[in-house]
Structures are given as structure tokens and as C-alpha cells.
Design an enzyme around this catalytic site. Structure first.
Site, PDB file in Angstrom:
ATOM      1  N   ARG A 269      -7.683  -3.285  -0.702  1.00 40.30           N
ATOM      2  CA  ARG A 269      -7.996  -2.134  -1.530  1.00 40.30           C
ATOM      3  C   ARG A 269      -9.370  -1.622  -1.117  1.00 40.30           C
ATOM      4  NH1 ARG A 269      -3.377  -2.418  -2.439  1.00 40.30           N
ATOM      5  NH2 ARG A 269      -2.257  -2.330  -4.439  1.00 40.30           N
ATOM      6  N   GLU A 297      -9.791   7.139  -2.878  1.00 40.31           N
ATOM      7  CA  GLU A 297      -8.538   7.638  -2.318  1.00 40.31           C
ATOM      8  C   GLU A 297      -8.019   8.764  -3.203  1.00 40.31           C
ATOM      9  OE1 GLU A 297      -5.918   4.240  -2.002  1.00 40.31           O
ATOM     10  OE2 GLU A 297      -6.600   3.806   0.030  1.00 40.31           O
ATOM     11  N   HIS A 316      -2.959   4.447   3.637  1.00 37.93           N
ATOM     12  CA  HIS A 316      -2.467   3.466   2.655  1.00 37.93           C
ATOM     13  C   HIS A 316      -0.945   3.310   2.762  1.00 37.93           C
ATOM     14  CE1 HIS A 316      -3.586   1.580  -1.493  1.00 37.93           C
ATOM     15  NE2 HIS A 316      -2.623   0.891  -0.906  1.00 37.93           N
TER      16      HIS A 316
END
Length: 357
Positions: A269, A297, A316
Site C-alpha cells: 500500500r 491514489e 495498482h
């Protein structure tokens, strides 16, 4: 004439969109062979990030739904399964979360443990593609392929004059074979990655305080400190989940410890890493970063990470494959069947105190 015992009752709580995306009919049919399956279908999208919002009315609705269940499977849209919900379900033997990121956000794991209710989380349905992409990013970084791709599409003639490569990191340090690879965390993704790394004959340094010592011998790796992983590895791969304890785990001090010429891969992450500190280090030009996740993000359009030649980005996508989406519930069906048959689940969650990864 004797009659067969009634099937155990399994309830599933999920949004309608989530049911259509993740709960494949073939696996529902498998569950129906050993259980009576009932649904509480909720409004909402097919995917929601982070812990569920508090909703007392919805929680009461779930408690009523769970009253006569032997097992409860939860997913997107479901509120937190609290001790009060469990108290309203005296027959409950198991709670399974198909998309909990193994954090227990959606289930009070400690309360379940006190009540003797097994908790299982099958978020690891996406572990295999994440491990594969981590390996790919490590190789992309070692070959400096991101920078070469940028030059190629910019119109530079990189062939046939091979002399332009002689000072390139991909020429000097491009092979994975024989390198030292550092892993930050040894969960499902990390253990799968160890299998993928085996043919490259790498030395593996791993940091995971929760990993049992037996893993070192089982996988022929060295368990060590985070500092050792950062300072002694040619490639560092961050696999740690984002929790309260791991947010900002890789900060300025840790980034400074990365050895010159190293490749840093993040498929965990973005918030685990201090983005500003990483950018500052990348500006020195002695580090290559391959990032599937960033903070924030989506990545702002003016982020320097978008234009740095020593950065390779993917949006991602490490765990997002069609094959993986079926596994979340497929693995859950297996675990529910195990528990109802008196067998320990393979993907059990246990209470844990917050700790450093």
C-alpha cells in the site's frame, strides 16, 4: 425410517453488485451441496475500500439475519460484525470475510475468539498475481527497463549502438540470479514469492516479527531486522499490509538506508512509504523504484514520480486479474466446509495486538 440430519445453515451478506462480481455460481452450488445457503443482499457498489461505516440500523438487520446461522460469510457492504451481532446468533460457529485484507476490519476477531467462533479471511485469493507482479517489477527495476522504455518512446536511437548501455544500471546490475532480495513481510504473498524466487538462487533476507522461526529453515531464508533488509539487499520488496502500526513504516530514515544502486519495489500500500522522502532519494539518481501503489491514489498528474526516469509505475493492478476474483469465494467455500466438518480453516484470523511489521 431414519431421516438425515438437516444441513447447516450458511448466510452470506454482500451487495448485489459484489455478489455478481465475486460469488461465482459454480462455488455457490458447491456450498449448497453441504449447507442451506441464504442471502442478505445489500445496496452499494461491488467494491468499497477501508473499514465499514457505522450503521446501527443495518447492523441490527444483520443480527436478525444471523440469528439461526451456523456460519456467516460477509463481504462488501456488510457492517462490522460486533459482539452484539454474535450474541444474537447462538448457533454461530464461523464468520468468514472474503475481502477483509486480513485486518479484521469487518469482524471483531477478539470477540469471536472469546465466544469460540472461528474467523476466516480469504483476501489471499489475490496473493498469487501480486507475487508474480512483484517478481516482474524486481526484474524490470534491475534491467532499468522503465528508463530505457522512456528513452525509446521519446525517439532516441538505442540500437545498434550498444555502447550507450555500458554505464546503464541494467547492464551493470541487471541479473536477478545470485542477488540478495529483501522482503518486508512474509504473509501469503511473501511465501508465494519465495517459491517464485527459488529458480534464481537468490539469498533472501526477510523482516516480519510475526513470522515463526521455522519459516527460515523451511524456505532457506534469513529472518532479520528491517534495517538489515534495507541496507544489505540489492532488491527490497515491500509486501506489508497497511495497518495503524505500518503506516509510514518506510520513512526518511529507512529510505536513506537503502544501498546505492538498489531497486525498491512496493506492491503493498502506498501509505506504508513516505512518498516525499522517496522522491527526495530518487532525485539523487542512485535508486530505482518500481511502484504498483502510491500515496495518494490516484497519483496526482503533477507528481514527480510520473516523470522520473528511475521510476516505473503501474496503476495498482498487481492483484487484479480475472482468475483471482473467483478465488475469494472459492477459498471461502473450502474453509466453511472445513469448519462445519470439524476441521481447522486454512485462512484463520486470530486476535492480535498492534505491532510493528
Amino acid at each position: 425410517m431414519s431421516t438425515s440430519a438437516p444441513k447447516p445453515r450458511v448466510g452470506i451478506v454482500v451487495t448485489g453488485a459484489g455478489r455478481r462480481r465475486y460469488f461465482f455460481p459454480r462455488d455457490v452450488e458447491r456450498m449448497e451441496r453441504f449447507a442451506d445457503v441464504v442471502w442478505l443482499e445489500l445496496d452499494g457498489p461491488d467494491r468499497v475500500f477501508g473499514p465499514p461505516a457505522e450503521d446501527p440500523a443495518l447492523t441490527a438487520r444483520v443480527a436478525e439475519f444471523a440469528a439461526d446461522l451456523d456460519a456467516l460469510v460477509v463481504s462488501y457492504g456488510c457492517p462490522r460484525i460486533t459482539d452484539a451481532v454474535m450474541a444474537a446468533a447462538p448457533r454461530l460457529r464461523m464468520i468468514g470475510d472474503t475481502h477483509g485484507d486480513r485486518f479484521g476490519f469487518r469482524v471483531d476477531v477478539a470477540a469471536a475468539h472469546r465466544r469460540g467462533i472461528v474467523v476466516s479471511d480469504t483476501t489471499n485469493g489475490s496473493s498469487d498475481p501480486v507475487a508474480e507482479w512483484a517478481l516482474a517489477l524486481a526484474m524490470i527495476g534491475l534491467r532499468n527497463a522503465g528508463a530505457l522504455f522512456r528513452r525509446l518512446i521519446a525517439g532516441e536511437l538505442l540500437w545498434p549502438d550498444r555502447t550507450v548501455f555500458l554505464e546503464d544500471p541494467g547492464y551493470l546490475r541487471g541479473e536477478l540470479t545470485g542477488k540478495t532480495v529483501g522482503l518486508i513481510a512474509l504473509g501469503n504473498i511473501g511465501r508465494r514469492l519465495l517459491e517464485l524466487l527459488r529458480p534464481f538462487h537468490v539469498r533472501v533476507l526477510a523482516h516480519d516479527p510475526g513470522a515463526p522461526d521455522v519459516l527460515a529453515n523451511a524456505y532457506d531464508i534469513d529472518l532479520t531486522s528491517l534495517d538489515n533488509v534495507l541496507e544489505r539487499s540489492d532488491v527490497v520488496i515491500c509486501l506489508v499490509p497497511l495497518t495503524q502500526a505500518t503506516a509510514g513504516l518506510i520513512g526518511p530514515e529507512q529510505i536513506a538506508r537503502l544501498r546505492p544502486g538498489a531497486v525498491f519495489v512496493n506492491v503493498s500500500r502506498g501509505a506504508v512509504v513516505d512518498t516525499e522522502a522517496l522522491v527526495d532519494r530518487l532525485r539523487r539518481g542512485d535508486l530505482i523504484a518500481c511502484l504498483d501503489v502510491v500515496e495518494p491514489e490516484p497519483l496526482p498528474t503533477d507528481s514527480p514520480l510520473r516523470t522520473m526516469p528511475n521510476v516505473f509505475l503501474s496503476p495498482h493492478i498487481a492483484g487484479v486479474t480475472d482468475a483471482a476474483e473467483a478465488r475469494f469465494f472459492e477459498f471461502m467455500v473450502d474453509d466453511v466446509e472445513r469448519v462445519l466438518a470439524g476441521v481447522r480453516p486454512r485462512y484463520r484470523l486470530v486476535p492480535r495486538e498492534p505491532s510493528s511489521a
